[in-house]
Design a protein around this motif. Structure first.
Motif, PDB file in Angstrom:
ATOM      1  N   ALA A   1       0.836  -1.207   0.000  1.00 14.77           N
ATOM      2  CA  ALA A   1       0.000   0.000   0.000  1.00 14.77           C
ATOM      3  C   ALA A   1       0.870   1.257   0.000  1.00 14.77           C
ATOM      4  CB  ALA A   1      -0.914   0.007   1.211  1.00 14.77           C
ATOM      5  N   ARG A   2       0.439   2.244  -0.776  1.00 18.64           N
ATOM      6  CA  ARG A   2       1.138   3.519  -0.815  1.00 18.64           C
ATOM      7  C   ARG A   2       0.932   4.266   0.505  1.00 18.64           C
ATOM      8  NH1 ARG A   2       0.437   8.528  -5.153  1.00 18.64           N
ATOM      9  NH2 ARG A   2       2.337   9.647  -4.520  1.00 18.64           N
ATOM     10  N   THR A   3       2.012   4.873   1.000  1.00 18.00           N
ATOM     11  CA  THR A   3       1.949   5.552   2.292  1.00 18.00           C
ATOM     12  C   THR A   3       2.054   7.073   2.187  1.00 18.00           C
ATOM     13  OG1 THR A   3       4.355   5.296   2.593  1.00 18.00           O
ATOM     14  CG2 THR A   3       2.929   3.559   3.496  1.00 18.00           C
ATOM     15  N   ASN A   4       2.355   7.613   1.009  1.00 16.83           N
ATOM     16  CA  ASN A   4       2.519   9.059   0.888  1.00 16.83           C
ATOM     17  C   ASN A   4       1.577   9.677  -0.136  1.00 16.83           C
ATOM     18  OD1 ASN A   4       3.757   8.045  -1.437  1.00 16.83           O
ATOM     19  ND2 ASN A   4       5.352   9.635  -1.458  1.00 16.83           N
ATOM     20  N   GLY A   5       0.456   9.006  -0.412  1.00 15.54           N
ATOM     21  CA  GLY A   5      -0.460   9.512  -1.431  1.00 15.54           C
ATOM     22  C   GLY A   5      -1.593  10.358  -0.887  1.00 15.54           C
ATOM     23  N   GLY A   6      -1.695  10.499   0.445  1.00 15.90           N
ATOM     24  CA  GLY A   6      -2.804  11.252   1.015  1.00 15.90           C
ATOM     25  C   GLY A   6      -4.122  10.556   0.717  1.00 15.90           C
ATOM     26  N   ASN A   7      -5.062  11.292   0.120  1.00 20.79           N
ATOM     27  CA  ASN A   7      -6.360  10.706  -0.228  1.00 20.79           C
ATOM     28  C   ASN A   7      -6.305   9.876  -1.507  1.00 20.79           C
ATOM     29  OD1 ASN A   7      -7.611  11.873   1.987  1.00 20.79           O
ATOM     30  ND2 ASN A   7      -8.116  13.745   0.878  1.00 20.79           N
ATOM     31  N   ASP A   8      -5.156   9.893  -2.183  1.00 20.86           N
ATOM     32  CA  ASP A   8      -4.979   9.151  -3.428  1.00 20.86           C
ATOM     33  C   ASP A   8      -4.191   7.880  -3.120  1.00 20.86           C
ATOM     34  OD1 ASP A   8      -4.718   8.272  -5.995  1.00 20.86           O
ATOM     35  OD2 ASP A   8      -3.374   9.867  -6.650  1.00 20.86           O
ATOM     36  N   GLU A   9      -4.886   6.746  -3.012  1.00 29.09           N
ATOM     37  CA  GLU A   9      -4.252   5.493  -2.627  1.00 29.09           C
ATOM     38  C   GLU A   9      -4.040   4.591  -3.844  1.00 29.09           C
ATOM     39  OE1 GLU A   9      -5.866   3.685   1.171  1.00 29.09           O
ATOM     40  OE2 GLU A   9      -7.549   4.944   0.550  1.00 29.09           O
TER      41      GLU A   9
ATOM     42  N   ARG B   1      -7.704   4.105  -5.145  1.00 27.37           N
ATOM     43  CA  ARG B   1      -8.785   4.637  -4.325  1.00 27.37           C
ATOM     44  C   ARG B   1      -8.584   6.143  -4.141  1.00 27.37           C
ATOM     45  NH1 ARG B   1      -9.866   2.360   0.998  1.00 27.37           N
ATOM     46  NH2 ARG B   1     -12.047   2.084   0.388  1.00 27.37           N
ATOM     47  N   GLU B   2      -9.680   6.863  -4.047  1.00 27.09           N
ATOM     48  CA  GLU B   2      -9.630   8.305  -3.815  1.00 27.09           C
ATOM     49  C   GLU B   2     -10.676   8.663  -2.768  1.00 27.09           C
ATOM     50  OE1 GLU B   2      -9.820  12.536  -6.288  1.00 27.09           O
ATOM     51  OE2 GLU B   2      -9.866  10.615  -7.348  1.00 27.09           O
ATOM     52  N   ASP B   3     -10.223   9.373  -1.734  1.00 29.58           N
ATOM     53  CA  ASP B   3     -11.106   9.760  -0.626  1.00 29.58           C
ATOM     54  C   ASP B   3     -11.818   8.549  -0.032  1.00 29.58           C
ATOM     55  OD1 ASP B   3     -10.468  12.483  -0.914  1.00 29.58           O
ATOM     56  OD2 ASP B   3     -11.980  12.718  -2.486  1.00 29.58           O
ATOM     57  N   GLY B   4     -11.101   7.435   0.053  1.00 28.87           N
ATOM     58  CA  GLY B   4     -11.652   6.240   0.661  1.00 28.87           C
ATOM     59  C   GLY B   4     -12.584   5.439  -0.222  1.00 28.87           C
ATOM     60  N   GLN B   5     -12.791   5.861  -1.471  1.00 30.06           N
ATOM     61  CA  GLN B   5     -13.699   5.177  -2.380  1.00 30.06           C
ATOM     62  C   GLN B   5     -12.913   4.462  -3.478  1.00 30.06           C
ATOM     63  OE1 GLN B   5     -17.084   5.097  -1.776  1.00 30.06           O
ATOM     64  NE2 GLN B   5     -16.493   6.186   0.100  1.00 30.06           N
ATOM     65  N   ASP B   6     -13.326   3.223  -3.792  1.00 26.27           N
ATOM     66  CA  ASP B   6     -12.666   2.478  -4.858  1.00 26.27           C
ATOM     67  C   ASP B   6     -12.863   3.160  -6.202  1.00 26.27           C
ATOM     68  OD1 ASP B   6     -12.053   0.713  -2.895  1.00 26.27           O
ATOM     69  OD2 ASP B   6     -13.197  -0.972  -3.710  1.00 26.27           O
ATOM     70  N   GLY B   7     -11.787   3.248  -6.976  1.00 24.96           N
ATOM     71  CA  GLY B   7     -11.855   3.743  -8.336  1.00 24.96           C
ATOM     72  C   GLY B   7     -11.562   2.607  -9.300  1.00 24.96           C
ATOM     73  N   VAL B   8     -10.476   2.727 -10.074  1.00 29.36           N
ATOM     74  CA  VAL B   8     -10.086   1.668 -10.999  1.00 29.36           C
ATOM     75  C   VAL B   8      -9.525   0.499 -10.205  1.00 29.36           C
ATOM     76  CG1 VAL B   8      -8.572   1.046 -12.913  1.00 29.36           C
ATOM     77  CG2 VAL B   8      -9.639   3.300 -12.852  1.00 29.36           C
ATOM     78  N   ASP B   9      -9.989  -0.713 -10.529  1.00 26.48           N
ATOM     79  CA  ASP B   9      -9.627  -1.924  -9.793  1.00 26.48           C
ATOM     80  C   ASP B   9      -9.415  -3.041 -10.809  1.00 26.48           C
ATOM     81  OD1 ASP B   9      -9.330  -4.027  -8.054  1.00 26.48           O
ATOM     82  OD2 ASP B   9     -11.290  -3.806  -7.094  1.00 26.48           O
ATOM     83  N   LEU B  10      -8.158  -3.475 -10.984  1.00 29.56           N
ATOM     84  CA  LEU B  10      -7.823  -4.539 -11.927  1.00 29.56           C
ATOM     85  C   LEU B  10      -7.593  -5.836 -11.161  1.00 29.56           C
ATOM     86  CD1 LEU B  10      -5.317  -2.712 -14.332  1.00 29.56           C
ATOM     87  CD2 LEU B  10      -7.814  -2.791 -14.419  1.00 29.56           C
ATOM     88  N   ARG B  11      -8.295  -6.921 -11.564  1.00 27.93           N
ATOM     89  CA  ARG B  11      -8.217  -8.205 -10.866  1.00 27.93           C
ATOM     90  C   ARG B  11      -7.809  -9.292 -11.859  1.00 27.93           C
ATOM     91  NH1 ARG B  11     -13.872  -7.813  -7.316  1.00 27.93           N
ATOM     92  NH2 ARG B  11     -13.596  -5.604  -6.686  1.00 27.93           N
ATOM     93  N   LEU B  12      -6.704  -9.948 -11.574  1.00 26.71           N
ATOM     94  CA  LEU B  12      -6.120 -10.928 -12.493  1.00 26.71           C
ATOM     95  C   LEU B  12      -7.008 -12.164 -12.627  1.00 26.71           C
ATOM     96  CD1 LEU B  12      -3.535 -11.651 -14.169  1.00 26.71           C
ATOM     97  CD2 LEU B  12      -2.727 -12.821 -12.108  1.00 26.71           C
ATOM     98  N   VAL B  13      -7.289 -12.564 -13.871  1.00 28.92           N
ATOM     99  CA  VAL B  13      -8.067 -13.784 -14.122  1.00 28.92           C
ATOM    100  C   VAL B  13      -7.273 -14.813 -14.916  1.00 28.92           C
ATOM    101  CG1 VAL B  13     -10.327 -12.693 -13.931  1.00 28.92           C
ATOM    102  CG2 VAL B  13      -9.178 -12.706 -16.152  1.00 28.92           C
ATOM    103  N   ASP B  14      -6.166 -14.422 -15.553  1.00 30.32           N
ATOM    104  CA  ASP B  14      -5.388 -15.374 -16.333  1.00 30.32           C
ATOM    105  C   ASP B  14      -4.042 -14.765 -16.682  1.00 30.32           C
ATOM    106  OD1 ASP B  14      -4.955 -17.790 -17.883  1.00 30.32           O
ATOM    107  OD2 ASP B  14      -5.233 -16.559 -19.660  1.00 30.32           O
ATOM    108  N   TYR B  15      -3.003 -15.586 -16.753  1.00 26.14           N
ATOM    109  CA  TYR B  15      -1.759 -15.135 -17.349  1.00 26.14           C
ATOM    110  C   TYR B  15      -1.102 -16.299 -18.076  1.00 26.14           C
ATOM    111  CZ  TYR B  15       0.866 -17.205 -13.422  1.00 26.14           C
ATOM    112  OH  TYR B  15       1.406 -18.063 -12.507  1.00 26.14           O
TER     113      TYR B  15
END
Length: 238
Positions: free
Chosen positions: A194-202, A220-234
């Motif tokens: 997890a990023r530790t210096n992004g403030g509200n931008d995680e 995440r921004e202001d505690g809300q999920d934004g773009v979320d990439l989840r691996l399904v295959d490689y």
């Protein structure tokens, strides 16, 4: 925030063990792309080897549902880089954003002899000036590979990113314990970074042993999920 013809994922749980970092290898990874918690499309990350120390990493996100589909939102990023030992040194970077009524293209060059990087294209004038380079600098896209290389339980990670006409510092902390990340029928025992210096931008990465790309990348921004990439295959690629 990385791709051969053999499917290497299988149903079940992938367990993490602390061992040597994976050697850089070509692969193609496929992700589900969520936006604000809703499935919005798909993404691919690809790593290609161009011979010697020369490599390329590409990320493409395509919206196929809801507003993302209607807007025909497409984002493509690419970085050509040298991999020498454990160092990934960017040589060029490109970003293409396409939407229904507009589009942008930005291209950057890292001149390590001159010690500067510069971007051209659809970018603000104040970001077109040459930027000073330091050893270890990378593009934002290269961080997806660097966290795989560097992650160890409890370890702080620090990256200086020179990308799209800006210089930014990214500090991360790797969790002491692993956690289970589930995507459809797949489960990973993964380290949370997890990023530790992004403030509200995680930004949060999850990485699993034996997997050459993050199994999940969440912004995440202001505690809300934004773009979320989840691996399904490689897959490995030639």
């Amino acid at each position: 925030m990385p791709p051969l013809s053999v499917r290497v994922l299988s149903l079940g749980l992938l367990f993490l063990s602390t061992g040597p970092a994976l050697a850089l290898e070509p692969f193609l990874a496929t992700y589900q792309a969520y936006n604000e918690g809703k499935l919005a499309g798909a993404a691919t990350m690809k790593v290609s080897h161009h011979g010697g120390s020369r490599w390329q990493v590409d990320l493409a996100i395509t919206g196929t549902r809801g507003f993302a589909r209607l807007a025909r939102l497409n984002i493509e990023q690419s970085t050509v880089f040298d991999a020498t030992g454990e160092q990934y040194r960017p040589l060029s970077q490109a970003t293409v954003q396409k939407a229904l009524f507009s589009g942008k293209r930005m291209v950057g060059t890292y001149d390590w002899n001159a010690g500067t990087a510069q971007w051209l294209g659809d970018i603000k004038k104040k970001r077109r000036a040459p930027l000073p380079l330091q050893p270890g600098d990378m593009s934002a896209l290269l961080m997806n590979l660097a966290v795989i290389r560097d992650a160890e339980p409890g370890k702080p990670l620090n990256y200086r990113v020179v990308d799209n006409g800006r210089i930014r510092e990214y500090d991360y902390l790797v969790a002491e314990q692993t956690e289970i990340i589930a995507v459809e029928d797949l489960s990973y025992d993964a380290m949370r970074i997890a990023r530790t210096n992004g403030g509200n931008d995680e930004t949060i990465f999850w990485v699993a042993n034996g997997v050459p790309t993050p199994v999940r990348i969440l912004q995440r921004e202001d505690g809300q999920d934004g773009v979320d990439l989840r691996l399904v295959d490689y897959q490995g690629v030639q």
